[in-house]
Design an enzyme around this catalytic site. Structure first.
Site, short mmCIF file in Angstrom:
data_model
loop_
_atom_site.label_atom_id
_atom_site.label_comp_id
_atom_site.label_asym_id
_atom_site.label_seq_id
_atom_site.Cartn_x
_atom_site.Cartn_y
_atom_site.Cartn_z
N ARG A 1 60.26 49.13 13.35
CA ARG A 1 61.65 49.57 13.45
C ARG A 1 62.40 48.60 14.36
NH1 ARG A 1 63.25 55.02 16.55
NH2 ARG A 1 62.83 53.59 18.27
N ASP B 1 65.38 46.67 16.23
CA ASP B 1 66.63 47.17 16.80
C ASP B 1 67.82 46.33 16.34
OD1 ASP B 1 65.37 49.17 18.34
OD2 ASP B 1 64.83 47.69 19.85
N ARG C 1 60.36 43.04 24.26
CA ARG C 1 61.53 42.62 25.01
C ARG C 1 61.35 42.85 26.51
NH1 ARG C 1 66.27 45.61 21.95
NH2 ARG C 1 67.46 44.85 23.77
#
Length: 260
Positions: A52, A54, A199
């Site tokens: 998924r 972002d 991240r």
């Protein structure tokens, strides 16, 4: 009914992430793909996705699957869908897989790359695909810190709030930092990643590179399992989902650049 797998590449700049959301948020990759399929064969589908991604995150090798009763041959699916898709999304491959296949749960490992433009003045051609950090970073220290992240760990420190994972244990097979003409690339290969995990790892390594964290602190930061020990989340535009693997092939056999 057939279970169709698609390999998808996209520039995530103009999308509100991959996962379908309320239209008020803006277009998503999943929503766009499902809408195009409905236009193509007049059938509603629900995609399962490997990752998924972002808002603003890109993909070279995202994988999705869906069941369909449409009779269009799988070898013709990429051309058919691409003819209706916007130019920043491409279907690279389509094949028919067993009913038990799921793009997320069947994956063995994934590779994400993150790019940092470490030049004093950013390269305009990297602005959508690399985060600009003008403060010089010590790549050697970043490489040492990255090596501590490899292996099986509880990565709770590197998981942002809002994730749905019930466990925090993951294996990182390779966390590699390379630099070419001040373009720094962090490659993370693992059996799975937590919400914003890559991240946060990159943000932590950047703090190491800027001298805010010593490389030898990384093991203790991991062991603390305290989110506040790794607070920086790197910007989305530098991140790309490179590959999702479904065989027993080693990451080092698939990607020669991961071998030192």
């Amino acid at each position: 009914m057939r279970n169709i797998r698609l390999k998808v590449s996209y520039d995530g700049t103009n999308y509100h992430g991959f996962q379908r959301q309320d239209a008020t948020h803006g277009p998503t990759i999943q929503g766009t793909l499902e809408e195009v399929w409905a236009r193509l064969v007049d059938e509603e589908i629900s995609l399962a996705m490997a990752g998924r991604t972002d808002k603003g995150v890109h993909a070279l090798g995202q994988v999705v699957n869906f069941t369909t009763s449409a009779r269009i041959p799988e070898e013709k699916i990429p051309k058919a869908i691409n003819s209706l898709l916007p130019r920043d999304i491409r279907i690279l491959k389509a094949d028919c897989v067993p009913d038990t296949f799921n793009a997320r749960w069947s994956a063995k490992w994934k590779r994400y790359d993150y790019q940092v433009d470490n030049n004093p003045i950013p390269n305009v051609f990297n602005r959508l695909y690399a985060y600009h950090e003008p403060i010089p970073m010590n790549v050697t220290k970043m490489q040492k810190a990255a090596s501590f992240l490899e292996g099986f760990h509880n990565f709770k420190t590197f998981a942002a709030a809002g994730g749905t994972s019930k466990t925090f244990e993951r294996t990182i097979y390779r966390c590699q930092v390379k630099e070419d003409q001040r373009l720094v690339r962090v490659s993370c290969v693992g059996d799975g990643f937590l919400y914003h995990m890559v991240r946060i790892i990159v943000g932590t390594l950047m703090d190491v590179g800027k001298g805010r964290i010593h490389p030898d602190e990384i093991p203790e930061i991991i062991a603390s399992q305290k989110r506040e020990r790794a607070r920086v989340i790197a910007r989305a535009q530098g991140l790309t989902l490179v590959h999702v693997n479904y065989t027993d092939d080693s990451p080092f056999d698939v990607f020669q650049d991961l071998v030192e």
